[in-house]
Motif scaffolding. Structure first.
Motif, PDB file in Angstrom:
ATOM      1  N   ALA A   1      43.832  37.445  47.816  1.00 54.36           N
ATOM      2  CA  ALA A   1      45.010  38.284  47.985  1.00 54.36           C
ATOM      3  C   ALA A   1      44.725  39.371  49.020  1.00 54.36           C
ATOM      4  O   ALA A   1      43.605  39.836  49.164  1.00 54.36           O
ATOM      5  CB  ALA A   1      45.404  38.915  46.659  1.00 54.36           C
ATOM      6  N   VAL A   2      45.753  39.776  49.694  1.00 54.21           N
ATOM      7  CA  VAL A   2      45.676  40.802  50.731  1.00 54.21           C
ATOM      8  C   VAL A   2      45.671  42.185  50.076  1.00 54.21           C
ATOM      9  O   VAL A   2      46.277  42.394  49.038  1.00 54.21           O
ATOM     10  CB  VAL A   2      46.887  40.669  51.682  1.00 54.21           C
ATOM     11  N   ALA A   3      44.999  43.138  50.696  1.00 57.67           N
ATOM     12  CA  ALA A   3      44.977  44.502  50.180  1.00 57.67           C
ATOM     13  C   ALA A   3      46.376  45.115  50.260  1.00 57.67           C
ATOM     14  O   ALA A   3      47.137  44.844  51.176  1.00 57.67           O
ATOM     15  CB  ALA A   3      43.996  45.349  50.960  1.00 57.67           C
ATOM     16  N   VAL A   4      46.693  45.935  49.290  1.00 62.56           N
ATOM     17  CA  VAL A   4      47.966  46.653  49.239  1.00 62.56           C
ATOM     18  C   VAL A   4      47.631  48.137  49.244  1.00 62.56           C
ATOM     19  O   VAL A   4      46.735  48.577  48.543  1.00 62.56           O
ATOM     20  CB  VAL A   4      48.768  46.274  47.978  1.00 62.56           C
ATOM     21  N   ARG A   5      48.364  48.921  50.015  1.00 59.08           N
ATOM     22  CA  ARG A   5      48.025  50.331  50.218  1.00 59.08           C
ATOM     23  C   ARG A   5      48.302  51.236  49.026  1.00 59.08           C
ATOM     24  O   ARG A   5      47.776  52.313  48.951  1.00 59.08           O
ATOM     25  CB  ARG A   5      48.766  50.870  51.423  1.00 59.08           C
ATOM     26  N   GLY A   6      49.157  50.900  48.147  1.00 55.82           N
ATOM     27  CA  GLY A   6      49.486  51.774  47.026  1.00 55.82           C
ATOM     28  C   GLY A   6      50.913  52.258  47.118  1.00 55.82           C
ATOM     29  O   GLY A   6      51.761  51.650  47.757  1.00 55.82           O
ATOM     30  N   PHE A   7      51.186  53.385  46.469  1.00 52.34           N
ATOM     31  CA  PHE A   7      52.543  53.909  46.421  1.00 52.34           C
ATOM     32  C   PHE A   7      52.998  54.400  47.789  1.00 52.34           C
ATOM     33  O   PHE A   7      52.248  55.040  48.510  1.00 52.34           O
ATOM     34  CB  PHE A   7      52.642  55.060  45.416  1.00 52.34           C
ATOM     35  N   ASP A   8      54.259  54.111  48.120  1.00 49.18           N
ATOM     36  CA  ASP A   8      54.880  54.576  49.352  1.00 49.18           C
ATOM     37  C   ASP A   8      55.316  56.022  49.133  1.00 49.18           C
ATOM     38  O   ASP A   8      56.119  56.299  48.235  1.00 49.18           O
ATOM     39  CB  ASP A   8      56.086  53.687  49.665  1.00 49.18           C
ATOM     40  N   PRO A   9      54.824  56.967  49.932  1.00 47.36           N
ATOM     41  CA  PRO A   9      55.188  58.375  49.734  1.00 47.36           C
ATOM     42  C   PRO A   9      56.647  58.690  50.073  1.00 47.36           C
ATOM     43  O   PRO A   9      57.111  59.800  49.810  1.00 47.36           O
ATOM     44  CB  PRO A   9      54.237  59.126  50.671  1.00 47.36           C
ATOM     45  N   GLY A  10      57.374  57.727  50.613  1.00 43.79           N
ATOM     46  CA  GLY A  10      58.790  57.936  50.904  1.00 43.79           C
ATOM     47  C   GLY A  10      59.644  58.037  49.661  1.00 43.79           C
ATOM     48  O   GLY A  10      60.753  58.566  49.701  1.00 43.79           O
ATOM     49  N   TYR A  11      59.133  57.525  48.551  1.00 37.41           N
ATOM     50  CA  TYR A  11      59.860  57.614  47.288  1.00 37.41           C
ATOM     51  C   TYR A  11      59.512  58.930  46.618  1.00 37.41           C
ATOM     52  O   TYR A  11      58.347  59.258  46.449  1.00 37.41           O
ATOM     53  CB  TYR A  11      59.473  56.457  46.356  1.00 37.41           C
ATOM     54  N   VAL A  12      60.540  59.680  46.224  1.00 36.16           N
ATOM     55  CA  VAL A  12      60.299  60.972  45.594  1.00 36.16           C
ATOM     56  C   VAL A  12      60.542  60.904  44.092  1.00 36.16           C
ATOM     57  O   VAL A  12      59.820  61.503  43.315  1.00 36.16           O
ATOM     58  CB  VAL A  12      61.179  62.074  46.237  1.00 36.16           C
ATOM     59  N   ASN A  13      61.528  60.153  43.655  1.00 40.31           N
ATOM     60  CA  ASN A  13      61.853  60.135  42.232  1.00 40.31           C
ATOM     61  C   ASN A  13      62.389  58.761  41.837  1.00 40.31           C
ATOM     62  O   ASN A  13      63.579  58.539  41.792  1.00 40.31           O
ATOM     63  CB  ASN A  13      62.888  61.220  41.914  1.00 40.31           C
ATOM     64  N   GLY A  14      61.484  57.862  41.559  1.00 42.05           N
ATOM     65  CA  GLY A  14      61.893  56.548  41.092  1.00 42.05           C
ATOM     66  C   GLY A  14      61.718  55.463  42.135  1.00 42.05           C
ATOM     67  O   GLY A  14      61.705  55.720  43.338  1.00 42.05           O
ATOM     68  N   MET A  15      61.557  54.260  41.678  1.00 46.96           N
ATOM     69  CA  MET A  15      61.456  53.030  42.451  1.00 46.96           C
ATOM     70  C   MET A  15      60.090  52.800  43.090  1.00 46.96           C
ATOM     71  O   MET A  15      59.837  51.719  43.603  1.00 46.96           O
ATOM     72  CB  MET A  15      62.543  52.943  43.532  1.00 46.96           C
ATOM     73  N   GLU A  16      59.202  53.783  43.069  1.00 49.35           N
ATOM     74  CA  GLU A  16      57.899  53.583  43.690  1.00 49.35           C
ATOM     75  C   GLU A  16      57.094  52.506  42.978  1.00 49.35           C
ATOM     76  O   GLU A  16      56.367  51.749  43.612  1.00 49.35           O
ATOM     77  CB  GLU A  16      57.106  54.892  43.787  1.00 49.35           C
ATOM     78  N   ASP A  17      57.242  52.397  41.659  1.00 51.53           N
ATOM     79  CA  ASP A  17      56.522  51.369  40.920  1.00 51.53           C
ATOM     80  C   ASP A  17      57.090  49.977  41.205  1.00 51.53           C
ATOM     81  O   ASP A  17      56.341  49.011  41.359  1.00 51.53           O
ATOM     82  CB  ASP A  17      56.534  51.666  39.422  1.00 51.53           C
ATOM     83  N   VAL A  18      58.410  49.894  41.335  1.00 47.28           N
ATOM     84  CA  VAL A  18      59.058  48.619  41.659  1.00 47.28           C
ATOM     85  C   VAL A  18      58.650  48.178  43.062  1.00 47.28           C
ATOM     86  O   VAL A  18      58.329  47.000  43.298  1.00 47.28           O
ATOM     87  CB  VAL A  18      60.593  48.750  41.547  1.00 47.28           C
ATOM     88  N   ASP A  19      58.637  49.123  43.995  1.00 49.43           N
ATOM     89  CA  ASP A  19      58.231  48.840  45.372  1.00 49.43           C
ATOM     90  C   ASP A  19      56.779  48.365  45.416  1.00 49.43           C
ATOM     91  O   ASP A  19      56.455  47.400  46.111  1.00 49.43           O
ATOM     92  CB  ASP A  19      58.426  50.087  46.230  1.00 49.43           C
ATOM     93  N   LEU A  20      55.892  49.032  44.679  1.00 48.54           N
ATOM     94  CA  LEU A  20      54.484  48.639  44.663  1.00 48.54           C
ATOM     95  C   LEU A  20      54.333  47.214  44.127  1.00 48.54           C
ATOM     96  O   LEU A  20      53.605  46.405  44.709  1.00 48.54           O
ATOM     97  CB  LEU A  20      53.655  49.614  43.820  1.00 48.54           C
ATOM     98  N   CYS A  21      55.029  46.898  43.040  1.00 49.07           N
ATOM     99  CA  CYS A  21      54.957  45.530  42.500  1.00 49.07           C
ATOM    100  C   CYS A  21      55.484  44.514  43.501  1.00 49.07           C
ATOM    101  O   CYS A  21      54.907  43.437  43.667  1.00 49.07           O
ATOM    102  CB  CYS A  21      55.732  45.435  41.188  1.00 49.07           C
TER     103      CYS A  21
END
Length: 126
Positions: free
Chosen positions: A1-21
């Protein structure tokens, strides 16, 4: 599997976990679901004092996710469907027992923010 950077700092309140998945899945990772695992989430505990700003920021995050993964048309679709759902909830809250004027106001604020999340102040603004 390819490395994934982690949480996108563009999200401030919600959806960051969905985006990461989503990013992990797209990179070839397997996403697991553990139905018997438990987590206590103190919803909105850090933003309870600024509910209108939280509503705006969540609408922005929802739009960011839709735009990032489905394009501008996907974002507009999600905005419209979400606004319609909250407008319907506001209408039902007027006639159904168990709701009050604060519920109606909150549902209407969600509908407005869904259609135009750039119009209000979010958590990120001073």
């Amino acid at each position: 599997a390819v490395a994934v950077r982690g949480f996108d700092p563009g999200y401030v309140n919600g959806m960051e976990d969905v985006d990461l998945c989503r990013n992990m899945h797209d990179a070839g990772w397997e996403i697991a679901f553990f139905p018997y695992a438990g987590v206590v989430h103190h919803e909105s505990s850090s933003t309870s004092g600024v509910p209108e700003r939280r509503i705006v920021e969540h609408a922005r995050s929802r739009g960011l996710y839709a735009r990032k993964h489905h394009g501008a048309g996907g974002e507009r679709f999600v905005q419209g469907v979400t606004a319609a759902m909250f407008a319907a909830r506001a209408g039902l809250a007027v006639v159904l027992p168990g709701y009050d004027a604060d519920d109606v106001r909150r549902f209407r604020a969600h509908a407005r923010a869904s259609l135009d999340p750039g119009a209000g102040d979010g958590i990120a603004e001073p």
